[in-house]
Design a protein around this motif. Structure first.
Motif, PDB file in Angstrom:
ATOM      1  N   ALA A   1       2.787   0.491  17.212  1.00  0.00           N
ATOM      2  CA  ALA A   1       2.370   1.387  18.291  1.00  0.00           C
ATOM      3  C   ALA A   1       2.548   2.849  17.925  1.00  0.00           C
ATOM      4  O   ALA A   1       2.051   3.723  18.619  1.00  0.00           O
ATOM      5  N   HIS A   2       3.294   3.133  16.850  1.00  0.00           N
ATOM      6  CA  HIS A   2       3.610   4.512  16.483  1.00  0.00           C
ATOM      7  C   HIS A   2       3.422   4.728  14.987  1.00  0.00           C
ATOM      8  O   HIS A   2       3.432   3.789  14.211  1.00  0.00           O
ATOM      9  N   GLU A   3       3.296   5.996  14.613  1.00  0.00           N
ATOM     10  CA  GLU A   3       3.251   6.360  13.199  1.00  0.00           C
ATOM     11  C   GLU A   3       4.631   6.119  12.591  1.00  0.00           C
ATOM     12  O   GLU A   3       5.611   6.194  13.315  1.00  0.00           O
ATOM     13  N   PRO A   4       4.717   5.845  11.344  1.00  0.00           N
ATOM     14  CA  PRO A   4       3.623   5.752  10.382  1.00  0.00           C
ATOM     15  C   PRO A   4       2.856   4.437  10.514  1.00  0.00           C
ATOM     16  O   PRO A   4       3.391   3.449  10.982  1.00  0.00           O
TER      17      PRO A   4
ATOM     18  N   PRO B   1      -3.421  13.673   1.813  1.00  0.00           N
ATOM     19  CA  PRO B   1      -4.584  13.868   2.677  1.00  0.00           C
ATOM     20  C   PRO B   1      -5.775  12.986   2.298  1.00  0.00           C
ATOM     21  O   PRO B   1      -6.619  12.692   3.136  1.00  0.00           O
ATOM     22  N   ALA B   2      -5.825  12.522   1.058  1.00  0.00           N
ATOM     23  CA  ALA B   2      -6.966  11.720   0.600  1.00  0.00           C
ATOM     24  C   ALA B   2      -6.929  10.292   1.129  1.00  0.00           C
ATOM     25  O   ALA B   2      -7.935   9.777   1.618  1.00  0.00           O
ATOM     26  N   CYS B   3      -5.772   9.627   1.036  1.00  0.00           N
ATOM     27  CA  CYS B   3      -5.726   8.203   1.415  1.00  0.00           C
ATOM     28  C   CYS B   3      -4.774   7.898   2.575  1.00  0.00           C
ATOM     29  O   CYS B   3      -4.723   6.778   3.054  1.00  0.00           O
ATOM     30  N   GLY B   4      -3.981   8.887   3.006  1.00  0.00           N
ATOM     31  CA  GLY B   4      -3.087   8.671   4.141  1.00  0.00           C
ATOM     32  C   GLY B   4      -1.707   8.153   3.787  1.00  0.00           C
ATOM     33  O   GLY B   4      -0.881   7.937   4.666  1.00  0.00           O
ATOM     34  N   PHE B   5      -1.418   7.931   2.483  1.00  0.00           N
ATOM     35  CA  PHE B   5      -0.085   7.478   2.083  1.00  0.00           C
ATOM     36  C   PHE B   5       0.965   8.449   2.627  1.00  0.00           C
ATOM     37  O   PHE B   5       0.784   9.662   2.577  1.00  0.00           O
ATOM     38  N   THR B   6       2.050   7.910   3.171  1.00  0.00           N
ATOM     39  CA  THR B   6       3.138   8.730   3.706  1.00  0.00           C
ATOM     40  C   THR B   6       4.453   8.235   3.143  1.00  0.00           C
ATOM     41  O   THR B   6       4.710   7.033   3.115  1.00  0.00           O
ATOM     42  N   LYS B   7       5.291   9.160   2.692  1.00  0.00           N
ATOM     43  CA  LYS B   7       6.615   8.835   2.150  1.00  0.00           C
ATOM     44  C   LYS B   7       7.657   9.616   2.937  1.00  0.00           C
ATOM     45  O   LYS B   7       7.659  10.831   2.957  1.00  0.00           O
ATOM     46  N   TYR B   8       8.523   8.884   3.628  1.00  0.00           N
ATOM     47  CA  TYR B   8       9.641   9.486   4.347  1.00  0.00           C
ATOM     48  C   TYR B   8      10.884   9.347   3.489  1.00  0.00           C
ATOM     49  O   TYR B   8      11.128   8.287   2.919  1.00  0.00           O
ATOM     50  N   ASP B   9      11.678  10.380   3.402  1.00  0.00           N
ATOM     51  CA  ASP B   9      12.943  10.334   2.688  1.00  0.00           C
ATOM     52  C   ASP B   9      14.013   9.974   3.705  1.00  0.00           C
ATOM     53  O   ASP B   9      14.639  10.839   4.307  1.00  0.00           O
ATOM     54  N   ASN B  10      14.158   8.670   3.930  1.00  0.00           N
ATOM     55  CA  ASN B  10      15.021   8.202   5.001  1.00  0.00           C
ATOM     56  C   ASN B  10      15.899   7.063   4.495  1.00  0.00           C
ATOM     57  O   ASN B  10      15.521   5.899   4.571  1.00  0.00           O
ATOM     58  N   PRO B  11      17.092   7.398   3.987  1.00  0.00           N
ATOM     59  CA  PRO B  11      17.937   6.374   3.381  1.00  0.00           C
ATOM     60  C   PRO B  11      18.768   5.558   4.377  1.00  0.00           C
ATOM     61  O   PRO B  11      19.822   5.052   4.036  1.00  0.00           O
ATOM     62  N   LEU B  12      18.321   5.422   5.599  1.00  0.00           N
ATOM     63  CA  LEU B  12      19.062   4.655   6.594  1.00  0.00           C
ATOM     64  C   LEU B  12      18.883   3.151   6.364  1.00  0.00           C
ATOM     65  O   LEU B  12      17.824   2.704   5.950  1.00  0.00           O
ATOM     66  N   PRO B  13      19.913   2.363   6.684  1.00  0.00           N
ATOM     67  CA  PRO B  13      19.775   0.902   6.542  1.00  0.00           C
ATOM     68  C   PRO B  13      18.807   0.337   7.580  1.00  0.00           C
ATOM     69  O   PRO B  13      18.754   0.803   8.710  1.00  0.00           O
TER      70      PRO B  13
ATOM     71  N   PRO C   1       1.185   8.040  -5.262  1.00  0.00           N
ATOM     72  CA  PRO C   1       1.285   6.836  -6.084  1.00  0.00           C
ATOM     73  C   PRO C   1       0.179   5.825  -5.807  1.00  0.00           C
ATOM     74  O   PRO C   1      -0.053   4.921  -6.597  1.00  0.00           O
ATOM     75  N   ARG C   2      -0.521   5.980  -4.697  1.00  0.00           N
ATOM     76  CA  ARG C   2      -1.590   5.049  -4.338  1.00  0.00           C
ATOM     77  C   ARG C   2      -2.931   5.455  -4.939  1.00  0.00           C
ATOM     78  O   ARG C   2      -3.621   4.646  -5.532  1.00  0.00           O
ATOM     79  N   CYS C   3      -3.318   6.743  -4.780  1.00  0.00           N
ATOM     80  CA  CYS C   3      -4.652   7.146  -5.226  1.00  0.00           C
ATOM     81  C   CYS C   3      -4.647   8.238  -6.297  1.00  0.00           C
ATOM     82  O   CYS C   3      -5.684   8.515  -6.888  1.00  0.00           O
ATOM     83  N   GLY C   4      -3.491   8.869  -6.566  1.00  0.00           N
ATOM     84  CA  GLY C   4      -3.390   9.876  -7.611  1.00  0.00           C
ATOM     85  C   GLY C   4      -3.756  11.288  -7.183  1.00  0.00           C
ATOM     86  O   GLY C   4      -3.625  12.228  -7.960  1.00  0.00           O
ATOM     87  N   ASP C   5      -4.199  11.462  -5.941  1.00  0.00           N
ATOM     88  CA  ASP C   5      -4.550  12.793  -5.453  1.00  0.00           C
ATOM     89  C   ASP C   5      -3.279  13.612  -5.177  1.00  0.00           C
ATOM     90  O   ASP C   5      -2.191  13.071  -5.109  1.00  0.00           O
ATOM     91  N   ARG C   6      -3.432  14.922  -4.988  1.00  0.00           N
ATOM     92  CA  ARG C   6      -2.287  15.778  -4.682  1.00  0.00           C
ATOM     93  C   ARG C   6      -1.755  15.491  -3.284  1.00  0.00           C
ATOM     94  O   ARG C   6      -2.523  15.268  -2.352  1.00  0.00           O
ATOM     95  N   THR C   7      -0.428  15.515  -3.146  1.00  0.00           N
ATOM     96  CA  THR C   7       0.207  15.322  -1.845  1.00  0.00           C
ATOM     97  C   THR C   7       0.577  16.678  -1.267  1.00  0.00           C
ATOM     98  O   THR C   7       0.485  17.702  -1.934  1.00  0.00           O
TER      99      THR C   7
END
Length: 112
Positions: A58-61, A28-40, A8-14
């Protein structure tokens, strides 16, 4: 998660990265990361007049990026307690023996 074909950021393939519960979408192009984590979660702002406390991740992401105080709620924690505890543990404000969550002393650290 598998329907995130394009970034959604750069349009490249994820691509899918990680294993099991840690599987996430990464661009891989821009580093955008999406976690599927529905925790509050909770987010708090620590203000001092017209200044705001930002923490360096101090940690990823987004390791090394700036962030506000916050984190995942765990167990029976309330949002207020979680914000206080997470901010306390992740900041340099607990530098003295008399300091405790709810009563944070002004830090003596030098400003950037």
């Amino acid at each position: 998660m598998k329907d995130w074909t394009f970034c959604p950021r750069c349009g490249d393939r994820t691509r899918l990265d990680g294993d099991g519960a840690d599987t996430h979408v990464r661009c891989p192009a821009c580093g955008f990361t999406k976690y599927d984590n529905p925790l509050p979660t909770t987010v708090g702002l620590v203000l001092d007049g017209d200044r705001i406390l930002l923490l360096r991740r101090a940690h990823e992401p987004r390791k090394g990026g700036w962030d506000t105080v916050g984190g995942f709620l765990s167990g029976a924690e309330t949002p207020k307690r979680t914000s206080s505890a997470k901010g306390w543990r992740r900041s340099a404000a607990n530098s003295g023996p008399s300091a405790s969550p709810g009563r944070i002393r002004r830090s003596t650290a030098k400003r950037a």
